[in-house]
Write a protein that holds these residues in place. Structure first.
Motif, PDB file in Angstrom:
ATOM      1  N   ARG A  80       1.092  12.778   4.182  1.00 28.29           N
ATOM      2  CA  ARG A  80      -0.326  12.629   4.534  1.00 28.29           C
ATOM      3  C   ARG A  80      -0.901  11.356   3.886  1.00 28.29           C
ATOM      4  N   SER A  81      -0.442  11.084   2.663  1.00 30.35           N
ATOM      5  CA  SER A  81      -0.937   9.879   1.987  1.00 30.35           C
ATOM      6  C   SER A  81      -0.454   8.617   2.688  1.00 30.35           C
ATOM      7  N   PRO A 109      -6.936   5.379   7.618  1.00 25.67           N
ATOM      8  CA  PRO A 109      -7.696   6.084   6.564  1.00 25.67           C
ATOM      9  C   PRO A 109      -8.669   7.125   7.106  1.00 25.67           C
ATOM     10  N   GLU A 155       2.238  16.407   1.367  1.00 22.89           N
ATOM     11  CA  GLU A 155       1.117  15.611   0.852  1.00 22.89           C
ATOM     12  C   GLU A 155       1.449  14.124   0.816  1.00 22.89           C
ATOM     13  N   LEU A 156       2.684  13.832   0.420  1.00 24.50           N
ATOM     14  CA  LEU A 156       3.128  12.440   0.354  1.00 24.50           C
ATOM     15  C   LEU A 156       3.045  11.799   1.741  1.00 24.50           C
ATOM     16  N   SER A 172       0.832  -1.210   0.000  1.00 19.92           N
ATOM     17  CA  SER A 172       0.000   0.000   0.000  1.00 19.92           C
ATOM     18  C   SER A 172       0.865   1.256   0.000  1.00 19.92           C
ATOM     19  N   VAL A 180       1.202   4.443  -2.896  1.00 18.61           N
ATOM     20  CA  VAL A 180       1.184   5.899  -2.691  1.00 18.61           C
ATOM     21  C   VAL A 180       2.176   6.568  -3.639  1.00 18.61           C
ATOM     22  N   LYS A 198      -2.543   8.019   5.617  1.00 21.56           N
ATOM     23  CA  LYS A 198      -3.836   7.454   5.224  1.00 21.56           C
ATOM     24  C   LYS A 198      -3.786   5.940   5.047  1.00 21.56           C
TER      25      LYS A 198
END
Lengths: 479, 479
Positions: B453-454, B461, B450-451, A454, A458, B457
């Motif tokens: 934050r992903s 999630p 952002e990376l 996963s 990303v 997730k």
């Protein structure tokens, strides 16, 4: 030299690009980079292999990047046309990491070979991925600095590959592996997004440790365009000590004595009885010896440390001899056996596979016992040497006839299982690549593997960057 | 003691759970764990704070976990009812990492306090997250082993929090921070999925470095239930040297001399002129001194190393005095000034904020110059001390009246900007938490944020695990 070539079969999970997509990508690459930076057809055939025993399909095109912009453009074009990309530095990896499992584009970064900065005060180097590790050693040492990681292939391998595989080497015992030296990275992600992670300072805890995530990710998360490396002061002196023991168990006990006394040799290289047999033709070794330990210490208090090391090695059972090198010529003589290893073992059989397992130090003797048993039960020949300080052993299996391959594969699997049973890990410094992907579930739970997949998604949602590596694929078989 | 309390306002981005969901979760927690493991209402109020200057909303319920199963059950129930969870060990963090920004559940792991194993041969410890760092030091040292990370709060802080924040301390200069010692982790993910990452061996490169990803992730990716730590042999002896200089620039030059000669003190603590002023009431310091360097060396070749360190410190401009401690009593005397720091600075003003920036070593003098300028231009009082070896400086701003807060905030932002301009990083050992989240974009690109934050997730999630930490939120303001 390569001994066994297993052609990698592409499974449905490792998706090859549509021929029309490849053609469009090639046209765009030609327009963006110029034909002189591309190799097609036979010219790119040598990029099918690395220094493992697997051979991938021929790449459709090899890009010879010479700037970060070339890397960016290539990854943008590749994503646009959904063509897989295999990054590559020197191609000296041992587990197929640089083999283009899905064909497509090989993105070669060896021409990105600039040393941009060696900073004596902040003790760091900023280099491009194509810098040869041994060349960097020499440049640093000229400045009184030291870059410790020393993989065996240091005269050929490159920093980009070292970071991708988290390379080690004998000196890792005292100094740690590549991970411990990477402060920051310029990375280009699939799609061509440039990123800078990490920093120029030794300390830092700002957000997630993205640098550590890239180190050892085997080219599956991004392509490095710049590496900032921590350096240490060059050790002023080195001493070498060679110790011979009746067997590996006496040798293992000596390692425990050395470490228990707080001595930190920079390397502690172990050679087992079968390895000694192999090199006896080339160097003279006391016939009573059934195991050898080659140690080096460095640092300021060298005499004192050498003496303490000598004592720790001598004061036990099963010690045959302890020799201390007094000068460079003597050091070279002590290293002769270790250096003869590669050539000597190659003469023993047509085929050789060198594994790279790690067990907790206390389990070294037990692992060697189990390797003997695996050898007996499967009638396979083997020898073991490696880095005793950190329990990283290179177990080699040898054979002559292709028909023996199934029992070699069985022995390898048994070795992996024994390693895990003893609390060890599948790879100390070679990575997983394609050759060990099928064993990953022996060490890691399916949840952990899924979590890593996963994370990969990303960075690379279409699985275009170095597909087929690290993670086991159902039906994926090397033959 | 806490000086400034800023109540954390919950922004729309940090979603609080619906009261009905909280009630359902409490009923299930009560059923699964028993009432004795839950604190509600006023009983849980002290869990609003950590050792930073922010105060979160009151948690709806505090879970006092005493087993990995308790952690699992809590995270399963929390996810089912979508109630946010803030993990917590000792709550000694400096950036609000353990403050329950969204209320909900505080998952306290301090009762998971078992030392499961200290292995002398493999040199590792297996501990639960609630083990106090200083207690682990003592246990290891009794076995002749050494766990180097020594955050200032070592008598209270716990391994779980140390791993979450990647804690450092003075000895980090020679020995590295927590990250360098974490071999493996038992982790529980949001939803209650138990996972084991890493290994018991020093070396290993099997898949992504998930251990490194969890270290320093500030409780946002998972909750630790077990930590496997690498240990080293206990240094047999320690020597302390105190050097006084006319000013910090002379002191900085001395640091460069020491490191340039390959000397690796285990700590190199710098105190600037204003810090010396603050402690002069408590300890006697040569009136000519405008900067102090407190150094410790350890290891086998102690006399030799001490002599070389003394020479390196003395042979330069602006040296006022160099004192070597000959015994434990003298060592304690040399440390008196450094130890008096905390009490002394607290007397200087009602409020104090201690920052934790890092610059490349060569930029220490320049940063101190800029801090002076920021102080002058904003009429703010400040003093700086810290770990000179790795450029990690604790810049303290002091003030008495709440009305001064805006200029303090302005000074903090200018400090962060200066740090980044000099090639530094926002945090060396305290993490980002809530207090520095708004500054993160000064150091990291929006793509990198952002990376991350992903990645968050992937693990969580619904953003239920320690929400509101590390990443800047639009409209998120501490007031």
């Amino acid at each position: 030299m390569r001994y066994v070539i297993r052609v990698l079969l592409v499974t449905p999970e490792v998706r090859r690009a549509a021929p029309s997509a490849v053609e469009r990508a090639k046209i765009e690459l030609d327009r963006a980079l110029g034909a002189s930076k591309l190799l097609v057809g036979e010219a790119g055939a040598s990029y099918r292999a690395d220094d493992s025993d697997v051979l991938g399909p021929s790449p459709d095109v090899v890009v010879l990047a010479s700037s970060a912009e070339d890397v960016q453009k290539t990854l943008a074009i590749a994503e646009r046309h959904e063509v897989p990309v295999t990054p590559r530095a020197a191609g000296t990896g041992r587990t197929g990491g640089a083999v283009p499992a899905a064909g497509g584009i090989v993105l070669a970064t060896h021409a990105l070979a600039q040393v941009k900065d060696i900073d004596r005060v902040d003790m760091l180097a900023v280099v491009q991925p194509g810098v040869v590790t041994g060349a960097l050693h020499a440049m640093c040492e000229k400045e009184g600095l030291f870059y410790p990681p020393d993989p065996n292939s240091l005269d050929m391998c490159m920093i980009g590959g070292n970071v991708a595989e988290n390379a080690g080497g004998p000196r890792a015992f005292k100094y740690g592996v590549t991970r411990e030296y990477v402060l920051g990275l310029g990375v280009c992600l699939m799609g061509g997004h440039a990123l800078h992670v990490g920093r120029r300072t030794v300390k830092g805890v700002t957000g997630y440790d993205m640098t550590a995530l890239f180190v050892g990710s085997e080219g599956t998360l991004g392509v490095f365009t710049e590496v900032t490396l921590r350096l240490v002061p060059k050790p002023p002196q080195i001493a070498t000590i060679l110790a011979l023991f009746t067997d590996v168990h006496a040798c293992g006990a000596a390692v425990t004595r050395v470490l228990g006394r707080g001595i930190r040799p920079r390397c502690l290289e172990l050679l087992d009885a079968k390895t000694l047999e192999a090199i006896r033709g080339q160097v003279s070794i006391d016939p009573r010896a059934g195991a050898m330990l080659l140690c080096e210490v460095d640092g300021e208090a060298l005499e004192d440390e050498t003496e303490r090391l000598g004592e720790a090695l001598s004061q036990g059972e099963g010690v045959v001899d302890v020799l201390v090198a007094q000068d460079a010529a003597q050091r070279a003589r002590l290293w002769a056996g270790r250096r003869a290893l590669s050539t000597a073992t190659r003469k023993l059989a047509r085929h050789k596979i060198s594994e790279d397992v790690v067990v907790p130090r206390s389990k070294i003797s037990e692992l060697l016992r189990r390797v003997d048993r695996i050898g007996e039960e499967n009638a396979t020949r083997h020898l073991t040497y490696g880095h005793a300080g950190d329990g990283n052993l290179h177990v080699n299996f040898l054979w002559d006839d292709d028909s023996e391959r199934p029992k070699i594969d069985r022995s390898l699997e048994l070795l992996m299982r024994a390693t895990i049973e003893l609390g060890g890990t599948l790879s100390g410094e070679h990575g997983i690549g394609v050759t060990k992907a099928e064993y990953l579930p022996l060490e890691q739970s399916s949840e952990l593997i899924e979590l890593q997949r996963s994370i990969k998604k990303v960075f690379d949602p279409k699985d275009l960057l170095n597909p087929g590596k690290i993670f086991p694929a159902k039906g994926h078989k090397a033959c």
